[in-house]
Design a protein around this motif. Structure first.
Motif, short mmCIF file in Angstrom:
data_model
loop_
_atom_site.label_atom_id
_atom_site.label_comp_id
_atom_site.label_asym_id
_atom_site.label_seq_id
_atom_site.Cartn_x
_atom_site.Cartn_y
_atom_site.Cartn_z
N ASN A 80 -17.24 -32.06 -9.77
CA ASN A 80 -17.92 -31.30 -8.71
C ASN A 80 -18.42 -32.23 -7.62
N PHE A 102 -8.73 -24.94 -6.54
CA PHE A 102 -8.65 -23.67 -7.27
C PHE A 102 -8.50 -23.98 -8.74
N LEU A 108 -8.02 -27.36 -13.43
CA LEU A 108 -8.62 -27.38 -12.09
C LEU A 108 -7.62 -28.07 -11.18
N TYR A 109 -7.57 -27.69 -9.91
CA TYR A 109 -6.61 -28.26 -8.98
C TYR A 109 -7.27 -28.70 -7.68
O1 LIG Z 1 -13.40 -23.33 -6.78
C1 LIG Z 1 -14.27 -24.19 -6.55
O2 LIG Z 1 -14.22 -25.02 -5.64
C2 LIG Z 1 -15.45 -24.31 -7.50
C3 LIG Z 1 -15.01 -24.77 -8.90
C4 LIG Z 1 -16.28 -25.21 -9.67
C5 LIG Z 1 -15.88 -25.59 -11.06
N1 LIG Z 1 -15.44 -24.71 -11.99
C6 LIG Z 1 -15.22 -25.47 -13.10
C7 LIG Z 1 -14.80 -25.12 -14.39
C8 LIG Z 1 -14.69 -26.16 -15.33
CL1 LIG Z 1 -14.16 -25.77 -16.95
C9 LIG Z 1 -14.97 -27.50 -15.05
C10 LIG Z 1 -15.39 -27.80 -13.77
CL2 LIG Z 1 -15.73 -29.42 -13.38
C11 LIG Z 1 -15.52 -26.81 -12.79
N2 LIG Z 1 -15.91 -26.84 -11.50
C12 LIG Z 1 -14.02 -25.91 -8.81
C13 LIG Z 1 -12.67 -25.55 -8.95
C14 LIG Z 1 -11.69 -26.55 -8.87
C15 LIG Z 1 -12.08 -27.86 -8.63
CL3 LIG Z 1 -10.86 -29.09 -8.53
C16 LIG Z 1 -13.42 -28.22 -8.47
C17 LIG Z 1 -14.42 -27.23 -8.56
#
Ligand SMILES: O=C(O)C[C@H](Cc1nc2cc(Cl)cc(Cl)c2[nH]1)c1ccc(Cl)cc1
Ligand SMILES: Nc1ncnc2c1ncn2[C@@H]1O[C@H](COP(=O)(O)OP(=O)(O)OP(=O)(O)O)[C@@H](O)[C@H]1O
Length: 324
Positions: A80, A102, A108-109
Motif C-alpha cells: 500500500n 486492480f 494484486l496488479y
Molecule cells: O485498488 C486499490 O488501489 C486498493 C487496493 C488496496 C489493497 N487491497 C489489498 C488486498 C490484499 Cl489481500 C493485500 C493488499 Cl496489500 C491490498 N491492498 C490495492 C489493489 C491493488 C494494489 Cl497493487 C494495491 C492496492
C-alpha cells in the motif's frame, strides 16, 4: 444508462442517465483488459510481466503479487505504501509511472511504465565501468529524479543501481517505492530537513521509519546509527552510485553486511588510481557522516562535475550517450 464505447480508449466513459445528464467516470481496468506476455523478472513477492492493453495496444510492465503470500509475509503495508507513493509521483520522466492498480481473487496488479532497457546495474556489469560522460548523464538524470521525489515529500531509502531501470531510449526510470518514506507534509518537511541541525526529520513519520534498513552497500551512517533516514540519506546513496559507475564497484563493500556497516560508519573507503579528480571532489562532499554537512541537491547540480550537462527538461529530451 448507456455506455459509449468512444470513451473506452481514454480510460474514461460518458454515462447518460434517464434524465439525459451525462457524467464521466474513470474506468476500472482489470486483467481482461490486457494480453500478458513474457516475464520481465521476479521479486521476493512479485512477478513482473510485459503486457499490452487490448484496446490501446500500449505496452506496460505489470507487477503481480500473490495476496496470500503478501499477507503471510506481512507485506501488506509495503504494497500500500508503494501504491500511495507512486500515486503521488505522476509527472516526472525519471520515475516509473503507475497507471492502474486492480486485484482479482488471487492477486494484486500494478500497471507500470515498461522499462525495457533493464537495470542500470546490469549495464554497468556488462561494460565494467562508465566513462565521465556517461556517469555525468546518468548521474544527472538520477539527481533530477531524486530532487523531484524530495520536492514531493518522498524519501526513496533504497536507491541503488538495481532500482534504476532504463527505458527503451536508455533514459532513467527509478523504481521500487515499497520501502519509501512519505514525509507527513512536504511543506513542513522542507523546513524540517533543511533545519538548523539538518538532522533527520523525525516529525510525524510513522514507526515504519525505524524498522527498515536498505541494501547494505548503500545504507547511510545515520540510518545505521539513529535508525532514521532523511532526504540526505538518498544523497549518500547517490554518492555511492556515482563512485560505483566510475570505479565499477561500490565504495563500501566487505565480506559480509556487518563488516560493510563498519566501513560505512568509519567512512573507510578509498578512490582507485585514475578516479577522475572532479568526480572525487563531488563524491567526497556526499560521503560525509553528518547528513547536514552533505551537499544539498541544488549545490550538487551546480558542482563542476555536472558542467556542460543540460539539467531540467532538456536533459530528458537529449539522446542518451552510447555506453562504451
Ligand atoms: O485498488 C486499490 O488501489 C486498493 C487496493 C488496496 C489493497 N487491497 C489489498 C488486498 C490484499 Cl489481500 C493485500 C493488499 Cl496489500 C491490498 N491492498 C490495492 C489493489 C491493488 C494494489 Cl497493487 C494495491 C492496492
Ligand atoms: N517497470 C518495469 N519494467 C521492466 N522491468 C521491471 C519493471 N519493474 C520491475 N522490473 C524487473 O522485474 C524484476 C522484479 O522487480 P520487483 O520490483 O517486482 O522486485 P524487486 O524489487 O526486484 O525484488 P525485491 O522485491 O526482492 O526487492 C526486477 O528484476 C526488475 O528489474
Amino acid at each position: 444508462e448507456e455506455w459509449s464505447e468512444r470513451g473506452a480508449a481514454t480510460g474514461a466513459r460518458q454515462e447518460t442517465d434517464a434524465s439525459g445528464q451525462t457524467q464521466t467516470r474513470a474506468v476500472k481496468k482489470g486483467v481482461k483488459d490486457f494480453n500478458f506476455g513474457r516475464t520481465l523478472g521476479e521479486g521476493s513477492y512479485s512477478t513482473v510481466l510485459a503486457a499490452t492493453d487490448r484496446q490501446t495496444l500500449k505496452e506496460y510492465a505489470i507487477k503481480v503479487l500473490d495476496k496470500r503470500h503478501i499477507i503471510k509475509e506481512k507485506k501488506v503495508k509495503y504494497v500500500n505504501i508503494e501504491r500511495d507513493t507512486l500515486n503521488r509521483l505522476t509527472e516526472h520522466p525519471g520515475i516509473v509511472r503507475l497507471y492502474y492498480t486492480f486485484q482479482d481473487e488471487r492477486s494484486l496488479y500494478f500497471v507500470l511504465d515498461l522499462a525495457s532497457g533493464g537495470e542500470l546495474l546490469g549495464v554497468l556489469k556488462k561494460i565494467g565501468s562508465f566513462d565521465v560522460e556517461c556517469t555525468r548523464f546518468y548521474g544527472a538524470e538520477i539527481l533530477d529524479s531524486v530532487a523531484y521525489l524530495h520536492s514531493r515529500g518522498i524519501i526513496h531509502r533504497d536507491l541503488k543501481p538495481e532500482n534504476v531501470l532504463l527505458d527503451r531510449d536508455m533514459h532513467v526510470k527509478i523504481t521500487d517505492f515499497g520501502t519509501a518514506k512519505i514525509l507527513a507534509d512536504p511543506q513542513r518537511s522542507a523546513m524540517g530537513s533543511q533545519g538548523a541541525s539538518g538532522a533527520p526529520t523525525d516529525g510525524a513519520e510513522t514507526d515504519r521509519a525505524v524498522s527498515f534498513v536498505g541494501t547494505a552497500e548503500y545504507v547511510s551512517p545515520e540510518l545505521l546509527r539513529d535508525k532514521n533516514a532523511c532526504k540526505a540519506s538518498d544523497l549518500w546513496a547517490f554518492g555511492c552510485i556515482i563512485y560505483q559507475l566510475l570505479a565499477g564497484r561500490p565504495p563500501f563493500k566487505a565480506a559480509n553486511e556487518y563488516l560493510t556497516f563498519q566501513k560505512i560508519l568509519a567512512l573507510d573507503y578509498i578512490f582507485p588510481d585514475g578516479f577522475p579528480e572532479v568526480a572525487r571532489d563531488l563524491v567526497e562532499r556526499l560521503l560525509v557522516l553528518e547528513p547536514a554537512n552533505r551537499l544539498p541537491v541544488e549545490h550538487i547540480r551546480n558542482h563542476r562535475f555536472f558542467d556542460g550537462v543540460q539539467l531540467g527538461k532538456a536533459l530528458w529530451r537529449q539522446k542518451a550517450p552510447r555506453l562504451k
